[in-house]
Design an enzyme around this catalytic site. Structure first.
Site, mmCIF file in Angstrom:
data_model
loop_
_atom_site.group_PDB
_atom_site.id
_atom_site.type_symbol
_atom_site.label_atom_id
_atom_site.label_comp_id
_atom_site.label_asym_id
_atom_site.label_seq_id
_atom_site.Cartn_x
_atom_site.Cartn_y
_atom_site.Cartn_z
ATOM 1 N N TYR A 135 0.820 -1.204 0.000
ATOM 2 C CA TYR A 135 0.000 0.000 0.000
ATOM 3 C C TYR A 135 0.860 1.262 0.000
ATOM 4 C CZ TYR A 135 -3.997 -2.982 1.032
ATOM 5 O OH TYR A 135 -4.967 -3.950 0.971
ATOM 6 N N LYS A 185 3.382 -15.303 4.432
ATOM 7 C CA LYS A 185 3.625 -16.180 3.277
ATOM 8 C C LYS A 185 5.129 -16.418 3.176
ATOM 9 C CE LYS A 185 1.950 -18.489 -0.275
ATOM 10 N NZ LYS A 185 1.266 -19.777 -0.025
ATOM 11 N N ASP A 217 -2.800 -18.407 2.728
ATOM 12 C CA ASP A 217 -3.792 -19.196 1.990
ATOM 13 C C ASP A 217 -4.457 -20.224 2.902
ATOM 14 O OD1 ASP A 217 -1.270 -20.321 2.173
ATOM 15 O OD2 ASP A 217 -1.268 -21.187 0.158
ATOM 16 N N ASP A 241 -6.139 -6.956 5.101
ATOM 17 C CA ASP A 241 -7.266 -6.378 4.368
ATOM 18 C C ASP A 241 -8.178 -7.492 3.861
ATOM 19 O OD1 ASP A 241 -8.941 -4.685 2.994
ATOM 20 O OD2 ASP A 241 -7.411 -3.890 1.645
ATOM 21 N N ASP A 245 -12.049 -8.867 5.689
ATOM 22 C CA ASP A 245 -13.294 -8.831 4.922
ATOM 23 C C ASP A 245 -13.919 -10.219 4.848
ATOM 24 O OD1 ASP A 245 -13.054 -6.146 4.540
ATOM 25 O OD2 ASP A 245 -12.727 -6.220 2.378
#
Length: 347
Positions: A135, A185, A217, A241, A245
């Site tokens: 970001y 990750k 994942d 993020d 959600d």
């Protein structure tokens, strides 16, 4: 106690209005200052985060934020788009720690995408780092050697940034059930390998906390398979993020989840995790509960009013138990009627 109100775009003004009604009903000594942000600010001033708005935010003890996003602004240069306002506030105010609680209200078990017996296990906090990652990394468009267009975004963290957010994760777990899962990750990304290394180093300061690690994942799969295994999740900006959600739909609706973005001194920006929803703006269909619950977090974390926060959260639970439902929850009540239901339960 100074509260900045930044309603923003779309349904932002509608849900902020209901949260203010609830705050006012508590009889606290609050002073409000309202300012433009997002697409509304761009249309009025030519910038999504005007200097006047930034000053209002800096003066406040806490900020209650609605939502930003306006289809009329989609063709603008990236630095002028409404979404840059929230990124700018996070950067200018050093709001590095995002706390997103996800807990299923029992009355909404049928609204979850999961089976009720699985959804009922959800009770977690996702701690997301806000000031780094792709970001805020270098980004742009360039041409390859053979003339093709190529977009790039640089993901990076330094060890101090990771250690800072890791401590928030450990402290949050200490105040809850004592379990922290760090999501990364590390099998692919060097950024994640540093993340994991620093989290493990920081764990030595918190020997009473049970630390685990999970690839992002797998974490996404486990959120829908066995959400009860999570107490606190700490992760980077991008992964946080996405996972937060996902957790919102497991808990019934994105219209139900609040969030807090905090600096090192507990000053914070509080907002619902949903967007501006321009397709329903002005129609009275928006669910204001996430914003009302964000106001409760504002009282708890930045204004040191835990009893008032408890009252709001209990009122939301009672309103839902009494059958209050906005369209996203399968009901027909308007935004204002949902606010009325919480006010009735509050008194």
């Amino acid at each position: 106690m100074r509260v900045a109100l930044l309603p923003g775009d779309g349904i932002g003004p509608e849900v902020i209005a209901e949260a203010r009604r609830v705050l006012d009903a508590l009889g606290l000594d609050l002073t409000y200052e309202e300012a433009l942000v997002g697409g509304a600010a761009y249309k009025a001033t030519g910038h999504p985060l005007p200097s006047d708005t930034l000053e209002v935010a800096k003066r406040a003890d806490a900020i209650l934020f609605g939502a930003v996003g306006d289809p009329d602004c989609d063709a603008l240069e990236r630095h002028l788009r409404p979404e840059q306002a929230i990124l700018g506030l996070r950067k200018e105010l050093t709001l590095f720690a995002n706390l997103r609680p996800a807990k299923l209200f029992p009355e909404l078990a049928d609204a979850s995408a999961l089976r009720p017996e699985v959804a009922g296990q959800i009770d977690m906090v996702i701690v997301r780092e806000l000031n780094g990652d792709v970001y805020f990394g270098e980004k742009g468009m360039r041409k390859t050697t053979d003339g093709k267009r190529e977009g790039y975004d640089v993901m990076s963290y330094d060890e101090d940034e990771v250690r800072r957010i890791a401590r928030v994760g450990f402290e949050t777990a200490r105040a809850r059930k004592g379990r922290l899962c760090s999501v990364d990750k590390a099998n692919v990304l060097e950024t994640s390998q540093l993340w994991r290394d620093v989290v493990i180093e920081t764990a030595a300061e918190y020997p009473e906390i049970a630390l685990s690690h999970m690839y992002v994942d797998n974490a996404a799969m486990q959120l829908v398979r066995n959400p009860g295994q999570f107490d606190v999740i700490v992760t980077g900006n991008l992964f946080g993020d996405i996972l937060s959600d996902q957790a919102s739909m497991c808990a019934g609706s994105i219209g139900m989840l609040p969030s807090a973005s905090l600096d090192a001194n507990q000053k914070g920006l509080y907002e619902p995790i949903h967007g501006s929803a321009p397709d329903i703006a002005g129609q009275g269909k928006a669910n204001p509960l996430a914003t009302i619950l964000s106001a409760a977090m504002l009282l708890r974390y930045s204004l040191a009013q835990p009893q008032a926060a408890d009252r709001i959260e209990a009122a939301v639970a009672r309103a839902l138990a009494a059958g209050a439902r906005s369209p996203d929850l399968g009901g027909t009540m308007s935004t204002n009627q949902m606010g009325d239901a919480v006010l009735a339960a509050l008194t």
